[in-house]
Design an enzyme around this catalytic site. Structure first.
Site, short mmCIF file in Angstrom:
data_model
loop_
_atom_site.label_atom_id
_atom_site.label_comp_id
_atom_site.label_asym_id
_atom_site.label_seq_id
_atom_site.Cartn_x
_atom_site.Cartn_y
_atom_site.Cartn_z
N ASP A 88 -36.22 -20.11 10.20
CA ASP A 88 -35.97 -18.99 11.12
C ASP A 88 -36.01 -17.63 10.41
OD1 ASP A 88 -35.59 -20.84 13.09
OD2 ASP A 88 -33.57 -20.20 13.63
N ASP A 89 -36.25 -16.62 11.21
CA ASP A 89 -36.00 -15.21 10.87
C ASP A 89 -37.09 -14.50 10.06
OD1 ASP A 89 -33.66 -15.72 12.19
OD2 ASP A 89 -32.36 -15.56 10.44
N HIS B 238 -38.66 -16.29 18.16
CA HIS B 238 -37.22 -16.18 17.88
C HIS B 238 -36.73 -14.80 18.31
CE1 HIS B 238 -33.52 -17.50 16.10
NE2 HIS B 238 -33.60 -16.78 14.99
N HIS C 51 -33.89 -9.99 17.54
CA HIS C 51 -32.83 -10.88 17.06
C HIS C 51 -31.43 -10.45 17.47
CE1 HIS C 51 -30.70 -13.62 14.24
NE2 HIS C 51 -31.78 -14.34 14.38
N HIS D 194 -32.81 -21.21 6.48
CA HIS D 194 -33.00 -19.75 6.52
C HIS D 194 -33.32 -19.27 5.09
CE1 HIS D 194 -30.22 -20.36 10.00
NE2 HIS D 194 -30.90 -19.38 10.53
#
Ligand code: ZN
Length: 233
Positions: free
Chosen positions: A53-54, A103, A107, A196
């Protein structure tokens, strides 16, 4: 007077219980009010999906090098505004046969947000994912795993699947040794693993990635993208 106080306290109690219930639902990995939500897939086959993610950020290239060396495919749930800044990394992800998932664009928690916000967050990011060259179905992972009414309703209406996770080692520890141990102990056929590894302070997660891949390969698992995993349902 006594009755009024009892009614008042009862009302407060009901509000607290309802609020707590909604909070639990908002972070549930297995239930939402509209559409399907997937945190793993029921299968006998030893297939699993590794998700990151991210990103994309500079460190994403290090992870792509590892995946290339280990010859496995993964899924990257990217943040739209980061993808916009690092579109060439998004293109590398696609060129090397990995999957891009949505995603959100900025955020933020998707709780009590207007539909116009939800729409622009999802559509702007989907458009960037297409610009990065990914052609498959785009799934969505809510930031912080938060969703309540508007987001599931929107996703369901647009036939976008909500993808959660059943193995998330960084919720419970901080060292690479822990991440490896926890992941090995909790992964099963059909699992969706979340790491992550991209932030500046996430070096322990980056260190854990090749170790986790080697250990799970040794246990006979095959790594597939989220879409491939979903096709085993
Ligand atoms: Zn996130």
């Amino acid at each position: 007077m006594k009755k009024i106080i009892i009614y008042f306290l009862s009302a407060i109690l009901i509000l607290v219980v309802c609020g707590y219930g909604l909070l639990q639902i908002s972070k549930s990995r297995t239930f939402q009010f509209f559409g399907s939500i997937v945190n793993r897939v029921d299968t006998e086959e030893k297939v699993i999906a590794l998700t990151f993610d991210d990103g994309p950020e500079t460190h994403t290239n290090e992870i792509l090098d590892v995946l290339q060396e280990k010859q496995i495919k993964a899924t990257f749930y990217v943040i739209g505004e980061r993808l916009q800044e690092n579109l060439e990394i998004g293109q590398r992800i696609t060129d090397e046969g990995h999957e891009l998932g949505n995603h959100s664009y900025t955020h933020q928690r998707f709780l009590f947000k207007p539909l116009s916000f939800i729409d622009s967050e999802i559509q702007n990011t989907n458009q960037l994912i297409r610009e990065a060259g990914y052609e498959g179905a785009i799934t969505f992972r809510p930031p912080y795993g938060k969703k309540l009414l508007g987001l599931p309703w929107y996703l369901n209406k647009h036939n976008i699947e909500t993808i959660m996770v059943d193995v998330e080692p960084d919720t419970y520890g901080t060292t690479s040794d822990f991440f490896v141990e926890y992941t090995i102990a909790n992964t099963k056929a059909g699992s969706i693993i979340l790491l992550h590894p991209f932030c500046e302070t996430c070096s322990e997660q980056r260190k854990a990635v090749p170790l986790i891949i080697d250990a799970l390969k040794e246990k006979g698992y095959t790594f597939v993208t989220v879409s491939e995993l979903l096709s085993r349902r």
